[in-house]
Design a protein around this motif. Sequence first.
Motif, PDB file in Angstrom:
ATOM      1  N   GLU A  54       0.793  49.399  21.424  1.00  0.00           N
ATOM      2  CA  GLU A  54       1.475  50.656  21.107  1.00  0.00           C
ATOM      3  C   GLU A  54       0.644  51.860  21.518  1.00  0.00           C
ATOM      4  O   GLU A  54      -0.581  51.878  21.337  1.00  0.00           O
ATOM      5  CB  GLU A  54       1.757  50.745  19.609  1.00  0.00           C
ATOM      6  CG  GLU A  54       2.886  49.855  19.129  1.00  0.00           C
ATOM      7  CD  GLU A  54       3.268  50.161  17.682  1.00  0.00           C
ATOM      8  OE1 GLU A  54       2.556  50.949  17.019  1.00  0.00           O
ATOM      9  OE2 GLU A  54       4.295  49.614  17.206  1.00  0.00           O
ATOM     10  N   LYS A  55       1.347  52.868  22.051  1.00  0.00           N
ATOM     11  CA  LYS A  55       0.708  54.149  22.319  1.00  0.00           C
ATOM     12  C   LYS A  55       0.854  55.011  21.064  1.00  0.00           C
ATOM     13  O   LYS A  55       1.970  55.397  20.702  1.00  0.00           O
ATOM     14  CB  LYS A  55       1.392  54.843  23.498  1.00  0.00           C
ATOM     15  CG  LYS A  55       1.263  54.097  24.826  1.00  0.00           C
ATOM     16  CD  LYS A  55       1.997  54.865  25.937  1.00  0.00           C
ATOM     17  CE  LYS A  55       1.890  54.153  27.268  1.00  0.00           C
ATOM     18  NZ  LYS A  55       2.595  54.886  28.359  1.00  0.00           N
ATOM     19  N   PRO A  56      -0.249  55.286  20.376  1.00  0.00           N
ATOM     20  CA  PRO A  56      -0.142  55.972  19.083  1.00  0.00           C
ATOM     21  C   PRO A  56       0.447  57.367  19.166  1.00  0.00           C
ATOM     22  O   PRO A  56       0.966  57.881  18.166  1.00  0.00           O
ATOM     23  CB  PRO A  56      -1.592  56.012  18.588  1.00  0.00           C
ATOM     24  CG  PRO A  56      -2.439  55.845  19.803  1.00  0.00           C
ATOM     25  CD  PRO A  56      -1.648  54.978  20.723  1.00  0.00           C
ATOM     26  N   GLU A  57       0.418  57.993  20.352  1.00  0.00           N
ATOM     27  CA  GLU A  57       0.926  59.361  20.483  1.00  0.00           C
ATOM     28  C   GLU A  57       2.452  59.418  20.564  1.00  0.00           C
ATOM     29  O   GLU A  57       3.043  60.497  20.407  1.00  0.00           O
ATOM     30  CB  GLU A  57       0.325  60.043  21.710  1.00  0.00           C
ATOM     31  CG  GLU A  57       0.766  59.486  23.061  1.00  0.00           C
ATOM     32  CD  GLU A  57      -0.063  58.296  23.540  1.00  0.00           C
ATOM     33  OE1 GLU A  57       0.056  57.946  24.731  1.00  0.00           O
ATOM     34  OE2 GLU A  57      -0.826  57.731  22.726  1.00  0.00           O
ATOM     35  N   PHE A  58       3.118  58.263  20.814  1.00  0.00           N
ATOM     36  CA  PHE A  58       4.572  58.294  20.940  1.00  0.00           C
ATOM     37  C   PHE A  58       5.218  58.298  19.565  1.00  0.00           C
ATOM     38  O   PHE A  58       4.838  57.552  18.671  1.00  0.00           O
ATOM     39  CB  PHE A  58       5.086  57.117  21.759  1.00  0.00           C
ATOM     40  CG  PHE A  58       6.561  57.168  22.012  1.00  0.00           C
ATOM     41  CD1 PHE A  58       7.111  58.220  22.731  1.00  0.00           C
ATOM     42  CD2 PHE A  58       7.403  56.183  21.521  1.00  0.00           C
ATOM     43  CE1 PHE A  58       8.489  58.295  22.956  1.00  0.00           C
ATOM     44  CE2 PHE A  58       8.778  56.243  21.754  1.00  0.00           C
ATOM     45  CZ  PHE A  58       9.312  57.307  22.458  1.00  0.00           C
ATOM     46  N   VAL A  59       6.230  59.132  19.413  1.00  0.00           N
ATOM     47  CA  VAL A  59       6.784  59.425  18.099  1.00  0.00           C
ATOM     48  C   VAL A  59       7.286  58.183  17.365  1.00  0.00           C
ATOM     49  O   VAL A  59       7.093  58.060  16.146  1.00  0.00           O
ATOM     50  CB  VAL A  59       7.901  60.501  18.218  1.00  0.00           C
ATOM     51  CG1 VAL A  59       9.060  60.002  19.058  1.00  0.00           C
ATOM     52  CG2 VAL A  59       8.368  60.953  16.841  1.00  0.00           C
TER      53      VAL A  59
END
Length: 207
Positions: A54-59
């Motif tokens: 997971e990309k933590p910056e994506f909502v």
Amino acid sequence: MEPFTTLSAVAAPMPMQNIDTDKIIPARFLKTIKRSGLGVHLFDPLRFDKDGKEKPEFVLNQEPFRHAQVIIAHENFGCGSSREHAPWALLDFGIRCIIAPDFADIFYNNSFKNGILPIRLPRAVCDQLIDDTRMGGNARVSIDLARQVVIRPNGEEIGFEIDPFRKHSLLNGLDDIGQTLQHGARIDDFETRRRQSQPWLPSTTAA
């Protein structure tokens, strides 16, 4: 199709234009004709890196938005190729409503056919709703389809327009097949009369 009447849910902000169907569900996941199981790949290039993390910056990878049922975006949502898998993936993830200034036509039509309510609101209003999402878990937006209003967390009601036929279909959970089956008695009557008056024609009903 599950009826859409009222919804009170977490709204995820996506202040981006031209979110296309390849971002919503990439072409490599279009090998299935099933409507279930696509939610895990929703927004795959935005949610995950090349190793599948997971990309933590994506909502949608953040709390409380990973449980969102509403997306608020900018112009031209659902542009690109006309893949019905896009609303399938959104619905399988749990998205029931998308609010944006406008939508690509085919995506807009496919959303209604799959039980998702796309709501057109002016860009300034969408930005207000996006600002509301900063309240985190308390940023629940409510939609009352019968009354055609979006209700902000502060109680303000915002009206929206919708075609009466599409409204009826969503309220009653009717997809294209369901709409046809509403006329089942008339169809059966026609078939009975046709067999009597034209017995030489093949039957159109299953044996």
